[in-house]
Write an enzyme that holds these catalytic residues in place. Structure first.
Site, mmCIF file in Angstrom:
data_model
loop_
_atom_site.group_PDB
_atom_site.id
_atom_site.type_symbol
_atom_site.label_atom_id
_atom_site.label_comp_id
_atom_site.label_asym_id
_atom_site.label_seq_id
_atom_site.Cartn_x
_atom_site.Cartn_y
_atom_site.Cartn_z
ATOM 1 N N ASN A 118 42.469 15.961 39.279
ATOM 2 C CA ASN A 118 43.622 16.877 39.278
ATOM 3 C C ASN A 118 43.381 18.083 40.193
ATOM 4 O OD1 ASN A 118 41.810 18.431 37.858
ATOM 5 N ND2 ASN A 118 43.158 18.859 36.129
ATOM 6 N N LYS A 143 40.100 19.664 25.912
ATOM 7 C CA LYS A 143 41.056 18.545 26.050
ATOM 8 C C LYS A 143 40.559 17.553 27.102
ATOM 9 C CE LYS A 143 45.471 20.757 24.996
ATOM 10 N NZ LYS A 143 46.713 21.248 25.615
ATOM 11 N N TYR A 162 32.743 23.509 26.319
ATOM 12 C CA TYR A 162 32.069 22.533 27.182
ATOM 13 C C TYR A 162 31.056 21.728 26.364
ATOM 14 C CZ TYR A 162 29.491 20.821 31.316
ATOM 15 O OH TYR A 162 28.887 20.035 32.275
HETATM 16 P P1 NAD Z 1 32.955 19.750 39.737
HETATM 17 O O1 NAD Z 1 33.672 20.858 39.084
HETATM 18 O O2 NAD Z 1 32.675 19.849 41.190
HETATM 19 O O3 NAD Z 1 33.686 18.357 39.476
HETATM 20 C C1 NAD Z 1 34.515 18.099 38.382
HETATM 21 C C2 NAD Z 1 35.758 17.404 38.904
HETATM 22 O O4 NAD Z 1 36.615 17.065 37.784
HETATM 23 C C3 NAD Z 1 36.582 18.302 39.831
HETATM 24 O O5 NAD Z 1 36.926 17.597 41.002
HETATM 25 C C4 NAD Z 1 37.812 18.646 39.010
HETATM 26 O O6 NAD Z 1 38.964 18.917 39.788
HETATM 27 C C5 NAD Z 1 37.963 17.415 38.141
HETATM 28 N N1 NAD Z 1 38.696 17.640 36.891
HETATM 29 C C6 NAD Z 1 38.543 18.650 36.010
HETATM 30 N N2 NAD Z 1 39.407 18.504 34.990
HETATM 31 C C7 NAD Z 1 40.119 17.371 35.234
HETATM 32 C C8 NAD Z 1 41.172 16.697 34.563
HETATM 33 N N3 NAD Z 1 41.661 17.153 33.391
HETATM 34 N N4 NAD Z 1 41.672 15.566 35.105
HETATM 35 C C9 NAD Z 1 41.205 15.091 36.292
HETATM 36 N N5 NAD Z 1 40.204 15.688 36.979
HETATM 37 C C10 NAD Z 1 39.680 16.822 36.450
HETATM 38 O O7 NAD Z 1 31.583 19.580 38.927
HETATM 39 P P2 NAD Z 1 30.366 18.560 39.123
HETATM 40 O O8 NAD Z 1 29.136 19.367 39.160
HETATM 41 O O9 NAD Z 1 30.659 17.600 40.192
HETATM 42 O O10 NAD Z 1 30.386 17.806 37.715
HETATM 43 C C11 NAD Z 1 30.849 16.474 37.573
HETATM 44 C C12 NAD Z 1 30.549 15.999 36.160
HETATM 45 O O11 NAD Z 1 29.149 16.057 35.913
HETATM 46 C C13 NAD Z 1 31.218 16.829 35.075
HETATM 47 O O12 NAD Z 1 31.662 15.985 34.048
HETATM 48 C C14 NAD Z 1 30.099 17.709 34.577
HETATM 49 O O13 NAD Z 1 30.280 18.089 33.246
HETATM 50 C C15 NAD Z 1 28.888 16.816 34.750
HETATM 51 N N6 NAD Z 1 27.652 17.589 34.883
HETATM 52 C C16 NAD Z 1 27.330 18.207 36.053
HETATM 53 C C17 NAD Z 1 26.156 18.946 36.124
HETATM 54 C C18 NAD Z 1 25.715 19.621 37.385
HETATM 55 O O14 NAD Z 1 24.657 20.265 37.375
HETATM 56 N N7 NAD Z 1 26.374 19.502 38.503
HETATM 57 C C19 NAD Z 1 25.321 19.064 35.002
HETATM 58 C C20 NAD Z 1 25.708 18.437 33.835
HETATM 59 C C21 NAD Z 1 26.872 17.686 33.783
#
Ligand code: NAD
Ligand code: UDP
Ligand code: UDP
Length: 336
Positions: free
Chosen positions: A54, A111, A165
């Site tokens: 999104n 959500k 979160y």
């Molecule tokens: P990021 O914020 O770059 O990526 C998250 C993506 O999800 C974004 O592109 C965002 O637009 C999309 N998004 C958010 N809500 C949404 C929705 N309701 N519908 C559709 N898309 C939606 O963060 P990231 O670091 O790439 O993280 C990716 C995943 O990995 C996440 O689930 C995060 O919790 C998990 N994670 C990341 C880390 C880290 O260190 N980078 C650590 C633990 C967990």
């Protein structure tokens, strides 16, 4: 009926058959930092990729290079709403990951984790396909054990500012395990420890991007608290290898499985390393520690080593150099 090479219909059939031999993979959150690198890796492997996002924290520029690729498709969609598509496997990454972003609209964060998980699990159940969940070391909260093993249940505040979160991701893990037990779904859960690298959002407030951007601009490096809290930083390419290894693993391996680099650093160590690599003269400034900020974090990666044969390869100094180069280029553009 047999088709020949000169038969139009035959060519169509061959193309169609070819297409169906290609694995079609859904990546939610595919325009984000990690999601876009996962899309790259899947395209590289010959998959068709349906990237759903999104664009809340993700960016079109992360996937710009893929938009014209014949095996790549982008769909703007919020995972809190049902999604009816046909795919062979699902990676569920949609969720803001940085504290300032997930705390910006905490109700939407819960959500996204919970309703997003239900919708993607419902999709996987209907299609009878494997589904992967990007969980997090945050399920351990502020751990009171120095090395976090998957068997540790965590120390999580259910009503604090990080809870949307932490508890959202914990509820998502519960849902994944229950769909597995109740509906025999093929699931894979990875618990990601702090991961960094190119395509992190320059303003997403996470420590690695903050310190690098501040150093490159010769602005003060903002250390929260006394800077003695620790994190273990994993380079994105190691993490993505771990994702693929888990998805490729035997059906009996569901996780949760920690993926991260067990080398632990204080935030002061990190700041000094960033200053050294950038050659910056930024001063260190100290500010208040955010509520419920975990004091330590270090993954026990025995499971990933033993069951997936996975090990991190890129250590912090090398990974930071690559990340600094990325941000140095980015800051020269209009995105700065
Ligand atoms: P990021 O914020 O770059 O990526 C998250 C993506 O999800 C974004 O592109 C965002 O637009 C999309 N998004 C958010 N809500 C949404 C929705 N309701 N519908 C559709 N898309 C939606 O963060 P990231 O670091 O790439 O993280 C990716 C995943 O990995 C996440 O689930 C995060 O919790 C998990 N994670 C990341 C880390 C880290 O260190 N980078 C650590 C633990 C967990
Ligand atoms: N769902 C979806 N795509 C599908 C199938 C289901 O988005 O292809 C969503 C739908 O909103 C449903 C949820 O997933 O409510 C959970 O599906 P499930 O079959 O587990 O339960 P249901 O609510 O349908 O009884
Ligand atoms: N942090 C910091 N300065 C910053 C941003 C973060 O000292 O400019 C600290 C933060 O308080 C935490 C650690 O760095 O202790 C990691 O923060 P981040 O937001 O990157 O990830 P998380 O807390 O989710 O592990």
């Amino acid at each position: 009926m047999k088709f020949t090479m000169h038969d139009n219909m035959g060519e169509k059939m061959t193309k169609l058959t070819g297409r169906y031999n290609i694995k079609r993979t859904l990546v939610t959150g595919g325009a984000g930092f990690l999601g876009s690198h996962l899309c790259d890796a899947l395209i590289e492997r010959g998959h068709e990729v349906l990237c759903v996002d999104n664009l809340f924290t993700g960016a079109r520029r992360n996937i710009e290079h893929l938009l014209d690729h014949p095996r790549f498709e982008f769909m703007r969609h919020d995972v809190t709403f049902p999604l009816y598509v046909e795919v062979d496997e699902i990676y569920n990454l949609a969720c803001p990951a940085s504290p300032i972003h997930y705390q910006h609209d905490p109700v939407q964060t819960t959500k996204t984790s919970v309703m997003g998980a239900i919708n993607m699990l419902g999709l996987a159940k209907r299609l009878k396909v494997p589904i992967f969940q990007a969980s997090t070391s945050e399920v351990y909260g502020d751990p009171n054990t120095p090395l976090q093993h998957e068997s540790y249940w965590g120390n999580v505040n259910p009503i604090g500012i990080r809870s949307c979160y932490d508890e959202g991701k914990r509820a998502a893990e519960t849902l994944f395990m229950d769909y597995h037990r109740q509906h025999n779904l093929d699931i894979k859960i990875v618990r990601i420890f702090n991961t960094y690298g190119p395509r992190m959002h320059p303003q997403d407030g996470r420590v690695v991007s903050n310190f690098i951007v501040q150093a490159l601009r010769n602005e003060p490096i903002t250390i929260y608290g006394d800077g003695m809290q620790t994190r273990s930083f994993c380079f994105y390419s190691d993490l993505i290898r771990g994702f693929l290894a888990l998805m490729d693993s035997d059906k009996s391996i569901t996780g949760p499985c920690n993926i991260g680099n067990p080398n632990e650093f204080t935030m002061i160590d990190l700041a000094k390393l960033v200053l050294e690599i950038t050659g910056s003269s930024s001063p260190l400034v100290f500010g208040p520690l955010p509520q419920d900020d975990p004091k330590q974090r270090r993954p026990d990666i025995t499971m990933a080593r033993d069951k997936l044969g996975w090990n991190p390869e890129i250590q912090l100094a090398e990974g930071l150099e690559k990340t600094v180069s990325y941000f140095a280029e980015l800051l020269k553009t209009s995105y700065s």
